[in-house]
Design a protein around this motif. Structure first.
Motif, short mmCIF file in Angstrom:
data_model
loop_
_atom_site.label_atom_id
_atom_site.label_comp_id
_atom_site.label_asym_id
_atom_site.label_seq_id
_atom_site.Cartn_x
_atom_site.Cartn_y
_atom_site.Cartn_z
N UNK A 305 -46.45 -24.42 22.70
CA UNK A 305 -45.96 -24.35 21.31
C UNK A 305 -44.44 -24.51 21.25
N UNK A 306 -43.72 -23.83 22.14
CA UNK A 306 -42.26 -23.95 22.13
C UNK A 306 -41.85 -25.37 22.49
N UNK A 307 -42.51 -25.96 23.49
CA UNK A 307 -42.20 -27.34 23.86
C UNK A 307 -42.47 -28.30 22.72
N UNK A 308 -43.50 -28.02 21.92
CA UNK A 308 -43.79 -28.86 20.76
C UNK A 308 -42.65 -28.78 19.75
N UNK A 309 -42.18 -27.57 19.47
CA UNK A 309 -41.07 -27.41 18.53
C UNK A 309 -39.82 -28.11 19.01
N UNK A 310 -39.51 -27.96 20.29
CA UNK A 310 -38.31 -28.61 20.85
C UNK A 310 -38.43 -30.13 20.75
N UNK A 311 -39.62 -30.67 21.00
CA UNK A 311 -39.79 -32.12 20.99
C UNK A 311 -39.80 -32.72 19.58
N UNK A 312 -39.81 -31.86 18.56
CA UNK A 312 -39.66 -32.36 17.20
C UNK A 312 -38.19 -32.41 16.76
N UNK A 313 -37.30 -31.92 17.62
CA UNK A 313 -35.89 -31.89 17.26
C UNK A 313 -35.26 -33.26 17.02
N UNK A 314 -35.65 -34.32 17.75
CA UNK A 314 -35.03 -35.62 17.43
C UNK A 314 -35.17 -36.02 15.98
N UNK A 315 -36.31 -35.72 15.37
CA UNK A 315 -36.50 -36.03 13.95
C UNK A 315 -35.49 -35.27 13.10
N UNK A 316 -35.38 -33.98 13.31
CA UNK A 316 -34.45 -33.18 12.52
C UNK A 316 -33.00 -33.44 12.91
N UNK A 317 -32.77 -33.75 14.21
CA UNK A 317 -31.41 -34.08 14.62
C UNK A 317 -30.91 -35.32 13.91
#
Length: 518
Positions: A305-317
């Motif tokens: 779950x944490x890895x999923x959240x981190x891997x969505x960061x490029x979109x928000x970045x």
């Protein structure tokens, strides 16, 4: 009732910055809840047996209620006391969070999310309305910027916080994070906020509020249930026709009202209408992507779950970078160029993302997610700024309320429509001929369910087939997003003026009272 000090004393009260900090914390957690549950959906699907449709309702219940009640809730606060309404909203939000954390079935989670949406509908618009009573004009811009930044920052932080909580606690912990924040907000409102109201605000029309809630809810129900029941099913058709009729009745009623809750005369200004529709489409696509991405990152790629959240960061970045960089681009080239260019980038990113396969490396995914975030930011920020900038000052309150409401409706419909299209494509493309009827039905409910069936039966081929079917369905979603973004870009470049005119008079309709309420 607590005595209210003079306006000047309130605006120079040294406690005003503490009050602002409490409002920022409240809005941060409201932003969390637009995205924090997304990374928990695969876990909820596994532990509670939630189908794709039930996952959509879990995500949509909060957004639908928030969108439907934002205007009437804000008007209640304006008329009967903003501090009182803020406290009531935070209490409802807290109670809904407690119920969600203790839930042991999907129906309770959906009900808890709906209750949280009612509370958020009171808090979100009124958090801006109280700022004029706290800050003088020379400080108000900073205060508004802090509140706006808190709302935006909650979106990218939601998946990260949710992922960390899921890695360390049970899935209900994504609700518990709200409780201390809400308590801080309640205490701060009681001790730090003055009571303010606007006796000139339009009255809350219970009929219009009921039409908004039932109309939008009925439409979302039809869209979410259609993949399972069929678009030709009588209940689906009846819900679509009923929802359309209710929304039509709302529009007709509001057009005849002397002081409507939903000031549709604002749409008579073409710049406001086109920019509002553009911002709504971007939220439509963003919310849909935020729904379909977590199962791919967590179930197909195998991240926690944490890895999923981190891997969505490029979109928000990409979104945050573009939000900051859009101002100089608009200043030099105008909002039309920024909006059109952002939508073209978004279209290209979605088209590139449609080439994703089950075995694609994450680097490729991060690339198109970053481009999508850039496109989002360059499109939505100038569109919102331009929409409100074209209105006269006395209509800024009703204009911002209408814009926020329509944007949230776009978010709800994005989850419903794109999620339903994905569910239908996934079920159609998953081959389950070798399975028993019960196992086949379960596997077609969601990619998470298919993995659980594959693990129970010892059929790794089923998990692989489910991954492929899900990614193919996600590719269809991204193609739809690409086409929609490109068509909107062409419309914006053809119809929007290069430099919109500043706010002026609008034809007809009531004006906002001159107290600066937002």
């Amino acid at each position: 009732m607590v005595a209210v000090t003079s306006e000047l004393e309130m605006r120079r009260d040294p406690r005003r910055w503490w009050a602002l900090g409490a409002l920022v914390a409240c809005l941060l957690v409201l932003g969390f809840d637009l995205t924090i549950l997304n990374v928990a959906l695969p876990t909820i699907a596994g532990e509670l047996g939630a189908t794709t449709g039930e996952q959509q309702w879990t995500a949509d219940a909060y957004v639908v209620v928030l969108a439907a009640l934002m205007l009437p809730a804000g008007l209640l606060g304006d008329r009967f006391g903003r501090r009182r309404a803020l406290i009531a909203g935070l209490v409802l939000f807290l109670l809904g969070s407690v119920a969600g954390a203790l839930a042991d079935d999907v129906a309770t989670v959906v009900a808890a999310r709906a209750a949280m949406g009612v509370g958020a509908a009171l808090v979100m618009p009124l958090s801006l309305s109280v700022l004029p009573s706290l800050f003088a004009p020379d400080e108000r811009t900073k205060a508004i910027a802090a509140v706006s930044a808190a709302s935006a920052l909650g979106l990218p932080l939601g998946p990260i916080v949710g992922g960390w909580l899921l890695d360390h606690f049970w899935w209900g912990s994504v609700f518990l994070i709200n409780i201390p924040m809400a308590l801080i907000g309640i205490v701060a409102c009681l001790l730090l906020l003055p009571e303010t109201r606007d006796p000139h605000a339009p009255r809350v029309d219970p009929v219009s509020a009921a039409l908004t809630v039932t109309g939008l809810g009925t439409l979302v129900y039809a869209v979410i249930e259609a993949p399972h029941r069929g678009w030709a099913d009588p209940s689906t058709l009846g819900s679509l026709l009923g929802g359309t009729a209710l929304i039509t009745a709302l529009v007709l009623r509001e057009r005849k009202a002397a002081r409507p809750m939903l000031d549709l005369t604002l749409l008579a200004r073409r710049d406001f209408l086109l920019n509002t529709l553009t911002a709504t489409l971007v939220m439509f696509v963003l919310s849909g992507l935020m729904f379909v991405l977590p199962p791919y990152l967590q179930t197909v790629l195998g991240n926690d779950a944490l890895g999923t959240g981190v891997r969505m960061l490029p979109l928000m970045g990409g979104l945050l970078v573009a939000a900051k960089a859009s101002a100089p681009v608009v200043a030099r080239y105008g909002p039309r160029a920024a909006i059109g260019g952002g939508l073209v980038v978004l279209s290209f990113a979605a088209l590139l993302g449609s080439r994703t396969e089950a075995g694609s490396a994450y680097g490729f995914v991060a690339l198109w997610l970053s481009l999508a975030g850039l496109g989002f930011g360059f499109a939505v920020v100038p569109a919102m700024d331009t929409a409100l900038g074209t209105l006269p000052p006395e209509r800024a309150g009703s204009g911002s309320g209408l814009l926020m409401t329509v944007r949230q409706m776009g978010s709800a419909l994005g989850i419903a429509l794109l999620g339903s299209l994905l569910a239908g494509r996934y079920a159609d493309r998953l081959a389950t001929g070798a399975l028993a009827a019960g196992d086949a039905d379960t596997a077609r409910e969601s990619v998470v369910a298919a993995h659980l069936v594959a693990e129970r039966l010892g059929e790794p081929g089923l998990a692989s087939a489910a991954d492929t079917a899900y990614v193919q369905g996600m590719g269809v979603i991204l193609v739809v997003c690409a086409v929609a973004a490109l068509l909107t870009a062409l419309a914006a470049l053809a119809l929007l003026p290069a430099r919109p005119e500043p706010g002026g008079s609008l034809p007809g309709g009531p004006a906002d009272p001159p107290d600066g309420r937002q």
